[in-house]
Design a protein around this motif. Sequence first.
Motif, PDB file in Angstrom:
ATOM      1  N   SER A 243       0.835  -1.206   0.000  1.00  0.00           N
ATOM      2  CA  SER A 243       0.000   0.000   0.000  1.00  0.00           C
ATOM      3  C   SER A 243       0.868   1.253   0.000  1.00  0.00           C
ATOM      4  O   SER A 243       0.579   2.233  -0.685  1.00  0.00           O
ATOM      5  CB  SER A 243      -0.898  -0.005   1.229  1.00  0.00           C
ATOM      6  OG  SER A 243      -0.118  -0.085   2.394  1.00  0.00           O
ATOM      7  N   GLN A 244       1.966   1.183   0.760  1.00  0.00           N
ATOM      8  CA  GLN A 244       2.865   2.327   0.850  1.00  0.00           C
ATOM      9  C   GLN A 244       3.541   2.596  -0.484  1.00  0.00           C
ATOM     10  O   GLN A 244       3.655   3.745  -0.921  1.00  0.00           O
ATOM     11  CB  GLN A 244       3.901   2.012   1.933  1.00  0.00           C
ATOM     12  CG  GLN A 244       4.778   3.155   2.325  1.00  0.00           C
ATOM     13  CD  GLN A 244       5.837   2.712   3.320  1.00  0.00           C
ATOM     14  OE1 GLN A 244       6.005   1.525   3.572  1.00  0.00           O
ATOM     15  NE2 GLN A 244       6.553   3.674   3.866  1.00  0.00           N
ATOM     16  N   ARG A 247       1.233   4.265  -2.800  1.00  0.00           N
ATOM     17  CA  ARG A 247       1.099   5.684  -2.472  1.00  0.00           C
ATOM     18  C   ARG A 247       2.331   6.460  -2.901  1.00  0.00           C
ATOM     19  O   ARG A 247       2.233   7.569  -3.401  1.00  0.00           O
ATOM     20  CB  ARG A 247       0.888   5.856  -0.968  1.00  0.00           C
ATOM     21  CG  ARG A 247      -0.465   5.348  -0.520  1.00  0.00           C
ATOM     22  CD  ARG A 247      -0.536   5.312   0.981  1.00  0.00           C
ATOM     23  NE  ARG A 247      -1.720   4.573   1.426  1.00  0.00           N
ATOM     24  CZ  ARG A 247      -1.892   4.180   2.671  1.00  0.00           C
ATOM     25  NH1 ARG A 247      -0.994   4.435   3.580  1.00  0.00           N
ATOM     26  NH2 ARG A 247      -2.964   3.518   3.003  1.00  0.00           N
ATOM     27  N   ARG A 248       3.495   5.876  -2.697  1.00  0.00           N
ATOM     28  CA  ARG A 248       4.716   6.597  -3.080  1.00  0.00           C
ATOM     29  C   ARG A 248       4.784   6.780  -4.581  1.00  0.00           C
ATOM     30  O   ARG A 248       5.402   7.726  -5.072  1.00  0.00           O
ATOM     31  CB  ARG A 248       5.957   5.838  -2.598  1.00  0.00           C
ATOM     32  CG  ARG A 248       6.164   5.941  -1.126  1.00  0.00           C
ATOM     33  CD  ARG A 248       7.467   5.315  -0.707  1.00  0.00           C
ATOM     34  NE  ARG A 248       8.586   6.224  -0.813  1.00  0.00           N
ATOM     35  CZ  ARG A 248       8.877   7.139   0.088  1.00  0.00           C
ATOM     36  NH1 ARG A 248       8.140   7.277   1.153  1.00  0.00           N
ATOM     37  NH2 ARG A 248       9.909   7.940  -0.066  1.00  0.00           N
ATOM     38  N   VAL A 324      -2.069  10.719  -7.843  1.00  0.00           N
ATOM     39  CA  VAL A 324      -2.186  11.549  -6.648  1.00  0.00           C
ATOM     40  C   VAL A 324      -0.856  12.285  -6.515  1.00  0.00           C
ATOM     41  O   VAL A 324       0.136  11.705  -6.111  1.00  0.00           O
ATOM     42  CB  VAL A 324      -2.429  10.685  -5.403  1.00  0.00           C
ATOM     43  CG1 VAL A 324      -2.631  11.558  -4.194  1.00  0.00           C
ATOM     44  CG2 VAL A 324      -3.634   9.785  -5.615  1.00  0.00           C
ATOM     45  N   ALA A 325      -0.843  13.561  -6.914  1.00  0.00           N
ATOM     46  CA  ALA A 325       0.426  14.281  -6.934  1.00  0.00           C
ATOM     47  C   ALA A 325       0.747  14.834  -5.555  1.00  0.00           C
ATOM     48  O   ALA A 325      -0.141  15.353  -4.879  1.00  0.00           O
ATOM     49  CB  ALA A 325       0.355  15.417  -7.944  1.00  0.00           C
ATOM     50  N   PRO A 326       2.003  14.717  -5.133  1.00  0.00           N
ATOM     51  CA  PRO A 326       2.391  15.252  -3.822  1.00  0.00           C
ATOM     52  C   PRO A 326       2.085  16.741  -3.705  1.00  0.00           C
ATOM     53  O   PRO A 326       1.680  17.217  -2.643  1.00  0.00           O
ATOM     54  CB  PRO A 326       3.896  14.996  -3.771  1.00  0.00           C
ATOM     55  CG  PRO A 326       4.142  13.916  -4.753  1.00  0.00           C
ATOM     56  CD  PRO A 326       3.097  14.033  -5.805  1.00  0.00           C
ATOM     57  N   VAL A 329      -1.499  17.215  -2.814  1.00  0.00           N
ATOM     58  CA  VAL A 329      -1.761  16.861  -1.428  1.00  0.00           C
ATOM     59  C   VAL A 329      -1.263  17.957  -0.506  1.00  0.00           C
ATOM     60  O   VAL A 329      -1.965  18.384   0.425  1.00  0.00           O
ATOM     61  CB  VAL A 329      -1.097  15.515  -1.092  1.00  0.00           C
ATOM     62  CG1 VAL A 329      -1.290  15.189   0.377  1.00  0.00           C
ATOM     63  CG2 VAL A 329      -1.673  14.420  -1.964  1.00  0.00           C
ATOM     64  N   GLU A 333      -3.382  20.313   2.015  1.00  0.00           N
ATOM     65  CA  GLU A 333      -3.021  20.460   3.419  1.00  0.00           C
ATOM     66  C   GLU A 333      -2.922  21.941   3.793  1.00  0.00           C
ATOM     67  O   GLU A 333      -3.459  22.385   4.796  1.00  0.00           O
ATOM     68  CB  GLU A 333      -1.686  19.762   3.694  1.00  0.00           C
ATOM     69  CG  GLU A 333      -1.357  19.740   5.174  1.00  0.00           C
ATOM     70  CD  GLU A 333       0.072  19.349   5.463  1.00  0.00           C
ATOM     71  OE1 GLU A 333       0.808  19.012   4.509  1.00  0.00           O
ATOM     72  OE2 GLU A 333       0.451  19.392   6.632  1.00  0.00           O
TER      73      GLU A 333
END
Lengths: 344, 327
Positions: A243-244, A247-248, A324-326, A329, A333
């Motif tokens: 999963s990690q 995500r990475r 999902v681009a950092p 995100v 935030e």
Amino acid sequence: MAPNVVLVTGVSRFVGGSLAARLTANPAVERIIGVDTVPPHRELLRRMGRTEFVRADIRNPLISKVITNSKVDTVVHVSMGDHSNSGNRSVLKEMNVLGTMQLLAACQKSPTVRRMVVKSTSAVYGASPRDPAMFTEDMGPKDLPFSGYARDAAEVEGYVRGFGRRRPDVDITILRFTNLIGPRIDTVLTRYFALPVIPTVLGYDARLQMLHAEDALEVLEKATVENIPGIYNVGGDGILMLSQAIRRAGRVAMPVPSLAISPVSSFFRSARLVDSSPEQVRFLNFGRVVDTTRLREQFGFTPGWTTRQAFDDFVRGRDLRPVVAPDHVAAVERGIAGAVARLR
Amino acid sequence: MADARVIPLYPGSGNVARQTGRSGSGGDSSSRPYDATASDEGSGEGRMSWDETVAEALAFARRRVLGDYEVDEFGFDAELTDHLLLPSLRPFYEKWFRVETIGLHNVPAESGALVVANHSGTLPWDALMTTVALRDHHPASRQLRMLGADLVFRMPVVGALARKSGQTLACNPDAERLLGGGELVGVWPEGFKGIGKPFRDRYKLQRFGRGGFVSAAIRAGVPIVPCSIVGAEEIYPNLADIKPIARLLGLPYFPVTPLFPHFGPLGTVPLPSKWYIEFGEPIDTSSNPEGAENDPMLVFNLSDQVRETIQETLYRLLAQRRNVFLG
């Protein structure tokens, strides 16, 4: 003592070809003979430089002639393929197992062969809920792999051990690699992580250990030019959870209930997207981690990339555009934090 | 201004938090002294203003979404455990079971040790509560790494969570690897025999397996800390075991409790018994001669010694207990 004449199998693929390219840079190695059933493409051939390419099938007794005529003293067997490319399992099994048997038969007859390096895989340990957290070289699989790549690798290792008994004068190095990853290599895993939406098994999260392809090549080269017999696990430090890793890579996981796995996997297989054999699904359920103490202490090699660094290098090098681009995100935030600050 | 409004994060002072929260939204900035009951374990966490809390939660969410966290070789995700799993167990520990720990000083602060405990209660709440006890109340805030049966890792969701919370398979290589790395390892040697035993057998220790935990401790040269848990037997009184259903589902037992299965999800709510967790004097294993782990007699004796200690402690605690629910 450095080898004079090295024979590399599977030279038209990334690992074999790149290894040959590395060996050409080593002046101690007099001749490098590359063998494969298909010629390497032009770019790889250029990198291979002074490697002599012989188009031969290792399943054919002709290989014996190549070995005797050119007085090969070191055989590097890296042609064992995982099930990433061809959909036809029986052909691949034949290439892996019968090819190895034929190659070993040729080596057994040749008086000049002194050293053999075999690229195996940590898949020989299987993947099950009864696995210890880390496999050492002395452990075996909890359930014998009944098909696929792992079975091939287990059989190949068995034949190599048999060869070692019959030719005790030959030093044999078996390298059990974890999943290779890197910007240039193409494997089951790199294809899997290149999917925009990644199917996973609902409720399971595998521990993945990866090895950067450059580290793998360095290990193979060291095993070829130095004399370090034995069985060694080769893997990067640390792990990533599946999963990690998803995500990475900025991917989106699509958990599939295990009951629905077979229709989904048959879709992916027919679309030739990723390997989704039962064996691969088990791997994605439970994962596998190997202990590399022996690699460090006896073989004398410490991987330059950790699992995480290797994976990040793969993501950067492949230029995978994250779903999902950092930045997004981080922007979200900041947005929420800003809204909260205004609320106060 | 930033530190004017204080919301204690501990459930022990939940109503205080709500009050301050309301007064805060009304724009009242009167600074309120921090409630001392909430700060039982110091550290900055308890003294954060709510916007800092939000910022931290956001940062945590961002790290999770981007996969920016560390997981060890066993699959232990320390961040997830500390930020999500333990906080969700804490109310049960503090409010529901009102756990009291005794003899925490017997658990070493730094070195490896093997915590051996009795198992009971149909579902492994005892293991979870022992983890909270050691993490929250041990001076060195130790993380218990538990050894679980392979069934745990076979199950979806449960298996994944178990690995993330630091559990690993109960086998000697894993136990020795953890102990050798100086970790605190928890083991429940009764296994399913203990946790699934009928209510009438409560607080009767079952057979202690083959003593594999003893040989692991001897090999790693770490002490064994016997741990006795009182209260867990009463959370789901296991009145009967429907074996055919258990076989059908591939489970070791299928319990019938006063509330399960006829009340459905309600049956999964544990009864609020009062708990005591006592850690006994550590039993030294390093003084044994070389190769002692291969001496079955010695291993069985040591295993029996641990078992006896736990059983005696259980009887003593039970004799002191006046009421199951009030303690």
